[in-house]
Design an enzyme around this catalytic site. Sequence first.
Site, mmCIF file in Angstrom:
data_model
loop_
_atom_site.group_PDB
_atom_site.id
_atom_site.type_symbol
_atom_site.label_atom_id
_atom_site.label_comp_id
_atom_site.label_asym_id
_atom_site.label_seq_id
_atom_site.Cartn_x
_atom_site.Cartn_y
_atom_site.Cartn_z
ATOM 1 N N ASP A 140 54.010 65.397 57.928
ATOM 2 C CA ASP A 140 55.407 65.783 57.683
ATOM 3 C C ASP A 140 55.603 67.296 57.733
ATOM 4 O O ASP A 140 56.734 67.778 57.795
ATOM 5 C CB ASP A 140 55.866 65.243 56.322
ATOM 6 C CG ASP A 140 56.000 63.725 56.345
ATOM 7 O OD1 ASP A 140 56.108 63.146 57.443
ATOM 8 O OD2 ASP A 140 55.976 63.117 55.260
ATOM 9 N N GLY B 155 61.908 54.909 56.139
ATOM 10 C CA GLY B 155 60.772 54.135 56.660
ATOM 11 C C GLY B 155 59.866 53.659 55.541
ATOM 12 O O GLY B 155 59.340 52.537 55.579
ATOM 13 N N SER C 23 48.140 55.637 59.195
ATOM 14 C CA SER C 23 49.478 55.644 58.589
ATOM 15 C C SER C 23 49.407 55.126 57.163
ATOM 16 O O SER C 23 48.960 53.999 56.921
ATOM 17 C CB SER C 23 50.422 54.770 59.418
ATOM 18 O OG SER C 23 51.526 54.354 58.637
ATOM 19 N N ARG D 129 56.982 54.810 45.425
ATOM 20 C CA ARG D 129 55.893 53.943 44.942
ATOM 21 C C ARG D 129 56.037 53.630 43.465
ATOM 22 O O ARG D 129 55.820 52.495 43.040
ATOM 23 C CB ARG D 129 54.538 54.604 45.244
ATOM 24 C CG ARG D 129 54.169 54.503 46.740
ATOM 25 C CD ARG D 129 53.040 55.442 47.083
ATOM 26 N NE ARG D 129 52.527 55.266 48.429
ATOM 27 C CZ ARG D 129 53.101 55.724 49.551
ATOM 28 N NH1 ARG D 129 54.253 56.375 49.479
ATOM 29 N NH2 ARG D 129 52.542 55.526 50.737
ATOM 30 N N LYS E 249 58.937 62.512 47.272
ATOM 31 C CA LYS E 249 59.596 61.322 47.827
ATOM 32 C C LYS E 249 58.625 60.137 47.853
ATOM 33 O O LYS E 249 58.949 59.048 47.390
ATOM 34 C CB LYS E 249 60.081 61.700 49.235
ATOM 35 C CG LYS E 249 60.795 60.643 50.004
ATOM 36 C CD LYS E 249 61.575 61.238 51.165
ATOM 37 C CE LYS E 249 60.746 61.542 52.395
ATOM 38 N NZ LYS E 249 60.344 60.363 53.182
ATOM 39 N N SER E 250 57.429 60.359 48.389
ATOM 40 C CA SER E 250 56.468 59.246 48.526
ATOM 41 C C SER E 250 56.115 58.641 47.176
ATOM 42 O O SER E 250 56.001 57.421 47.023
ATOM 43 C CB SER E 250 55.163 59.756 49.152
ATOM 44 O OG SER E 250 55.365 60.075 50.489
ATOM 45 N N ARG F 105 63.004 52.575 64.991
ATOM 46 C CA ARG F 105 61.580 52.887 64.753
ATOM 47 C C ARG F 105 60.762 51.603 64.753
ATOM 48 O O ARG F 105 61.195 50.588 64.219
ATOM 49 C CB ARG F 105 61.426 53.629 63.415
ATOM 50 C CG ARG F 105 62.074 54.993 63.451
ATOM 51 C CD ARG F 105 62.035 55.671 62.102
ATOM 52 N NE ARG F 105 60.684 56.012 61.693
ATOM 53 C CZ ARG F 105 60.390 56.561 60.518
ATOM 54 N NH1 ARG F 105 61.336 56.811 59.642
ATOM 55 N NH2 ARG F 105 59.145 56.853 60.224
ATOM 56 N N GLN G 70 51.965 54.408 55.386
ATOM 57 C CA GLN G 70 52.965 53.353 55.210
ATOM 58 C C GLN G 70 52.389 52.004 55.613
ATOM 59 O O GLN G 70 52.579 51.002 54.931
ATOM 60 C CB GLN G 70 54.209 53.672 56.040
ATOM 61 C CG GLN G 70 54.967 54.879 55.499
ATOM 62 C CD GLN G 70 56.229 55.184 56.266
ATOM 63 O OE1 GLN G 70 56.513 54.574 57.299
ATOM 64 N NE2 GLN G 70 57.006 56.135 55.784
ATOM 65 N N ARG H 236 63.786 67.013 58.299
ATOM 66 C CA ARG H 236 62.727 68.023 58.490
ATOM 67 C C ARG H 236 63.015 68.940 59.689
ATOM 68 O O ARG H 236 62.555 70.073 59.721
ATOM 69 C CB ARG H 236 61.357 67.356 58.591
ATOM 70 C CG ARG H 236 61.033 66.553 57.334
ATOM 71 C CD ARG H 236 59.570 66.312 57.105
ATOM 72 N NE ARG H 236 59.387 65.218 56.168
ATOM 73 C CZ ARG H 236 59.461 65.323 54.837
ATOM 74 N NH1 ARG H 236 59.695 66.480 54.272
ATOM 75 N NH2 ARG H 236 59.302 64.263 54.061
HETATM 76 C C1 S3P Z 1 54.804 58.328 54.015
HETATM 77 C C2 S3P Z 1 53.866 58.333 55.000
HETATM 78 C C3 S3P Z 1 54.039 59.049 56.273
HETATM 79 C C4 S3P Z 1 55.113 60.115 56.166
HETATM 80 C C5 S3P Z 1 56.351 59.624 55.483
HETATM 81 C C6 S3P Z 1 56.037 59.129 54.092
HETATM 82 C C7 S3P Z 1 54.550 57.532 52.806
HETATM 83 O O1 S3P Z 1 54.392 58.134 57.285
HETATM 84 O O2 S3P Z 1 55.431 60.605 57.447
HETATM 85 O O3 S3P Z 1 57.305 60.671 55.379
HETATM 86 O O4 S3P Z 1 55.232 57.734 51.785
HETATM 87 O O5 S3P Z 1 53.658 56.680 52.842
HETATM 88 P P1 S3P Z 1 53.243 57.329 58.106
HETATM 89 O O6 S3P Z 1 52.376 56.718 57.094
HETATM 90 O O7 S3P Z 1 53.951 56.293 58.915
HETATM 91 O O8 S3P Z 1 52.573 58.364 58.945
#
Ligand code: S3P
Length: 429
Positions: free
Chosen positions: A313, A93, A166, A26, A21-22, A121, A168, A388
Amino acid sequence: MIQKTEPAKKLAGTLVMPPDKSISHRSALFAAISSHTSVIENYSTAADPQSTLSCLRQLGVPVHTEDQRVEITGVGRDGFKIPDAPLDCGNSGTTMRLLSGILAGAGIECELIGDESLSARTMKRIIDPLQQMGCAIEGREQKFAPLKIGRHTGVKPMRYPLPIASAQLKSCVLLAGLFGDEPTEVVETVPSRDHTERLLDLKTEPFGTGKIIQSSRNDLLPAQNYQIPGDFSAAAFWLVAGSIHPEAELELNRVGMNPSRTGAYHILEEMGANFTQTNSAFAGKEPVADIHIKPAQLNPIELDPKLIPNCIDELPVLMVAMCFADGKSVISGAEELRHKETDRLSAMAEILNTAGAEIELQEDGMIIYGDPEFTPRPSRFNSYHDHRMAMAAAVLSTRSVGMCEIEGAECTSISYPQFWTHLHELTQS
Ligand code: S3P
């Protein structure tokens, strides 16, 4: 939807993990701001990465999909169109935080919205640094979506020590930095996933016990062909399921093994898990491998809080593993779990309590008194519409003696649409 799960007599088979997913998010975002055409192979069909694609389309980015192959004709850093409706990030998010970095950096007038969970959030963590950089961004009550982004007179250079570990937040600031003439520097002391700096090849140097990462308009965004590896966070459910079930033998193919993501693998190995890795290779810039899993007697563990971002996660399903370890396990420094799709500390405490596990919920973690003979009570679990939570409850229920039910089970489509089919296949083969 309520998903019923029968006790699993065995768990056996080979699975190809869903695309990460991440990395899917990107690859699409980076392809969009490049001035070239990029091809992404094995893009995720899950709801969150699809939200990213639909936002990009609204911003005038040509996105062509054919099954899991996505072709994106980048519009360059300054080529976004002002969208005529709010950009809907859904439950994601990562979409909201990373896209805000790009759009605030580019100064595109727009509004970002999300579903009920995402709208609750905190976005203050990105609003503050983006405002410091001179970007025009505001949120409801200064901290929640809808986020309103506007034009600005230039991205100012900034050295930003990350106040929270984080990825993100780190990525949001670095992406806004791509629009500045002078470098933006992010100082990271506790490591989090590094996909952004890795895929964009950002300048990274050691700094004290951590690292400093730089971005600016001078960073090139060449055409890249991305291959998305299997999602380690999806694999983690099977790493635990295959470890705690006495009749298990599982093989997971093409799992992403980026060291900034695989904390749970090493934690489980330290607990005594029986994993073997084969076929190590690279999918583009990201390492992948096949993982073979056999059951194991697990030992309890006290997690080092510095490892939390590396398994953030995976913590819910690690809690499930700890219920079957022989003694007391401790998770601390995991307050961030309260800021996910739901408050994952409270939700997991409720799920584990419902199943009859012996746990103590803490402000920033959990103490779990494990027992190898633990038999989860046949129960109805509330997923709180968090993918999750639903999958962690499903792994727990494989060791129950009776039928369990999981409420809101369709939420697995956020990251792992094939999850229930995969579970079924493993129990039937
Ligand atoms: C993610 C970073 C994590 C993770 C999320 C995906 C990302 O969040 O929990 O599922 O893709 O950068 P945080 O960076 O807010 O911890």
